[in-house]
Design a protein around this motif. Structure first.
Motif, PDB file in Angstrom:
ATOM      1  N   ASP A  48       5.055   1.156   1.891  1.00  0.00           N
ATOM      2  CA  ASP A  48       3.967   0.661   2.727  1.00  0.00           C
ATOM      3  C   ASP A  48       4.333   0.944   4.181  1.00  0.00           C
ATOM      4  O   ASP A  48       5.246   0.327   4.739  1.00  0.00           O
TER       5      ASP A  48
ATOM      6  N   LYS B 223       8.461   6.786  -0.555  1.00  0.00           N
ATOM      7  CA  LYS B 223       7.188   6.140  -0.843  1.00  0.00           C
ATOM      8  C   LYS B 223       7.294   4.661  -0.495  1.00  0.00           C
ATOM      9  O   LYS B 223       8.267   4.001  -0.859  1.00  0.00           O
TER      10      LYS B 223
ATOM     11  N   GLN C 183       0.866  -1.177   0.000  1.00  0.00           N
ATOM     12  CA  GLN C 183       0.000   0.000   0.000  1.00  0.00           C
ATOM     13  C   GLN C 183       0.904   1.228   0.000  1.00  0.00           C
ATOM     14  O   GLN C 183       1.333   1.712   1.047  1.00  0.00           O
ATOM     15  N   SER C 184       1.222   1.714  -1.196  1.00  0.00           N
ATOM     16  CA  SER C 184       2.203   2.788  -1.322  1.00  0.00           C
ATOM     17  C   SER C 184       1.621   4.126  -0.896  1.00  0.00           C
ATOM     18  O   SER C 184       0.499   4.481  -1.271  1.00  0.00           O
ATOM     19  N   GLN C 185       2.406   4.845  -0.106  1.00  0.00           N
ATOM     20  CA  GLN C 185       2.048   6.192   0.320  1.00  0.00           C
ATOM     21  C   GLN C 185       3.322   6.930   0.700  1.00  0.00           C
ATOM     22  O   GLN C 185       4.376   6.319   0.897  1.00  0.00           O
ATOM     23  N   THR C 186       3.242   8.247   0.788  1.00  0.00           N
ATOM     24  CA  THR C 186       4.401   9.045   1.192  1.00  0.00           C
ATOM     25  C   THR C 186       4.594   8.911   2.699  1.00  0.00           C
ATOM     26  O   THR C 186       3.664   9.116   3.484  1.00  0.00           O
TER      27      THR C 186
END
Length: 491
Positions: A379, A377, A340-343
């Motif tokens: 998880d 970036k 779950q890619s996010q900054t």
């Protein structure tokens, strides 16, 4: 000392054989060529001696004979040849102007033979009618045979050089001809220099050819090597190509591909089993955990039943942790780990982790060198699990009153985290196996130190899924794990 490169050994062995063959051929050719030149010179020299000494001549005729030596010798030898003639009473009849007097000490003439019976002294035939210029009488055969026996050829060395000295005694004169061998020596030196230049060039060509041939022959092995380098848990489908292979390597490649097929099937079965087992255990473990939690609430507070339920609940939670990790590992092996890619503010994440260390292990000294505003970036949940695993290991395997050092910084397009701690003694063999599954520093698998040996293996798979790498630095006083993560995810 054995050379490690097979191609280099082949090239050197071929060069050695070529050097022996070329050197032997060159040496034999040089000797035969020198002998041939010497024999030809001796034949010409002996023929000249016999011809000139087989007839009586006037003193004035010897000058003309010396000037005509080019009929027998080449121009170079003619310019370097000398003549000496004695009469029947050891009187000097003729001597070349540049005669080397050092040669006189080497002159040994045999006794002069007697003339054959009825031998005509007049060297010319009587004039015939109509033919005023009659040819000379050919040499008497008896004298020629005698002169051959009485002639000698030797090599002498003086201050002016090396000389081939020929002497002969005839009924008319005692004659010596000396030919300077410098011309032949110069020719042989030129030939020798050519050989000296050609032999290294030949060896280089042979070595290059042997290297090229061995490289082509080993192309199949290189093909297998390239396939082996690509083999990982996610790349067991690699196969070596058998197109255009030599017969000697075809069976090797076929056996290798068959081995890879068996290995791939076995790994798929093992991975599928661990994933299926972890998945199937989730539901019964969840039910057991719920039942135990309910039973624990209904049991009298502080009773032995409540304590027993509490211990069982701890074991259930441990089993739940194992199943979650096994499920993640099976997904990683199959290349199906979903991120779950996010900054992520990595600096903030590490700072929160440092606060947890102060709460979990206040007796340990904490050293922080944290770079601010490190963002990437990824998880967040999985990376948090990686950091927790590293910190947990640093606490569990630390020494009393030890320390934990954490450093973060950015190197080009990667964010680096180093976490170090003194260890109770991590052996070299354990360092190589520390990322293996179910491998613990405490190899007895007892409960003095909690854990199952899956944390580091799972952490490395999570990091690799993000396109990074987790490594243990070489042996030192501190155990140092280095975490490298790209700022932008590789996948």
């Amino acid at each position: 000392m054995k050379l490690s490169s097979f191609r280099l050994r082949i090239a050197l062995f071929a060069a050695l054989l070529a050097s022996v063959a070329v050197s032997g051929f060159g040496g034999i050719s040089y000797i035969l060529l020198y002998q041939s030149k010497t024999q030809n010179l001796d034949q010409d020299l002996q023929a000249r001696l016999i011809r000139d000494a087989s007839r009586p001549r006037s003193d004035q005729a010897w000058q003309t004979l010396e000037e005509s030596r080019e009929l027998f010798f080449s121009d170079d030898l003619t310019a370097n040849s000398l003549v000496l003639v004695y009469g029947t009473e050891q009187t000097l009849i003729y001597q070349s102007a540049n005669w080397d007097n050092d040669l006189n000490s080497y002159l040994t003439f045999p006794p002069q033979p007697d003339l054959p019976n009825n031998f005509p002294i007049n060297p010319r035939r009587p004039n015939l009618p109509g033919n005023r210029d009659t040819p000379r009488r050919p040499p008497n055969p008896e004298i020629i045979q005698e002169l051959i026996k009485l002639s000698s050829l030797t090599t002498q060395h003086t201050s002016t050089g090396s000389w081939r000295l020929g002497t002969v005694s005839s009924p008319f004169v005692q004659m010596a001809i000396a030919i300077n061998l410098d011309v032949i020596d110069q020719e042989m030196a030129l030939i020798r220099n050519i050989f000296v230049l050609l032999i290294p060039a030949t060896l280089v060509i042979v070595m290059a050819g042997a290297w090229w041939l061995s490289s082509n022959a080993l192309s199949s092995v290189q093909n297998i090597t390239s396939v082996l380098k690509k083999i990982t848990a996610k790349g067991l489908d690699q196969r070596a190509s058998s197109n255009g292979l030599d017969t000697e390597f075809l069976e090797l490649v076929n056996v290798f591909n068959q081995m890879m097929e068996r290995l791939e099937r076995s790994f798929q079965q093992a991975s599928r089993f661990s994933g299926d087992a972890a998945h199937e255990l989730k539901t019964p473990l969840a039910i057991l955990q719920g039942e135990l939690e309910q039973a624990m609430q209904t049991a009298p507070a502080g009773s032995s039943q409540q304590q027993t339920f509490g211990r069982l609940l701890d074991e259930i939670r441990r089993l739940n942790s194992i199943t979650r990790k096994l499920l993640l590992l099976s997904l990683a092996d199959a290349g199906q780990m979903k991120l779950q890619s996010q900054t992520i503010d990595f600096s903030e994440l590490v700072s929160e982790l440092a606060e947890d260390i102060e709460l979990m292990a206040p007796e340990l000294q904490l050293q922080l060198q944290l770079a601010p505003n490190l963002k990437l970036k990824g998880d967040r949940q999985l990376l948090t699990q990686v950091l927790q695993n590293l910190v947990t290991n640093a606490i569990k395997y630390n020494v009393p009153q030890g320390l934990i050092a954490i450093e973060t910084f950015q190197a080009k397009q990667n964010i680096i985290l180093k976490i170090s701690n003194p260890s109770k003694g991590l052996k070299g063999g354990d360092r190589q196996k520390i990322f293996e599954r179910f491998k613990r520093e405490d190899s007895s698998h007892n409960r003095k130190v909690e854990g199952f040996g899956l944390g580091l293996s799972l952490s490395r798979e999570i990091v690799r899924a993000h396109g990074g790498e987790l490594t243990l630095e070489p042996a030192s006083k501190l155990v140092t794990f280095t975490l490298s993560l790209p700022i932008s995810m590789a996948r």
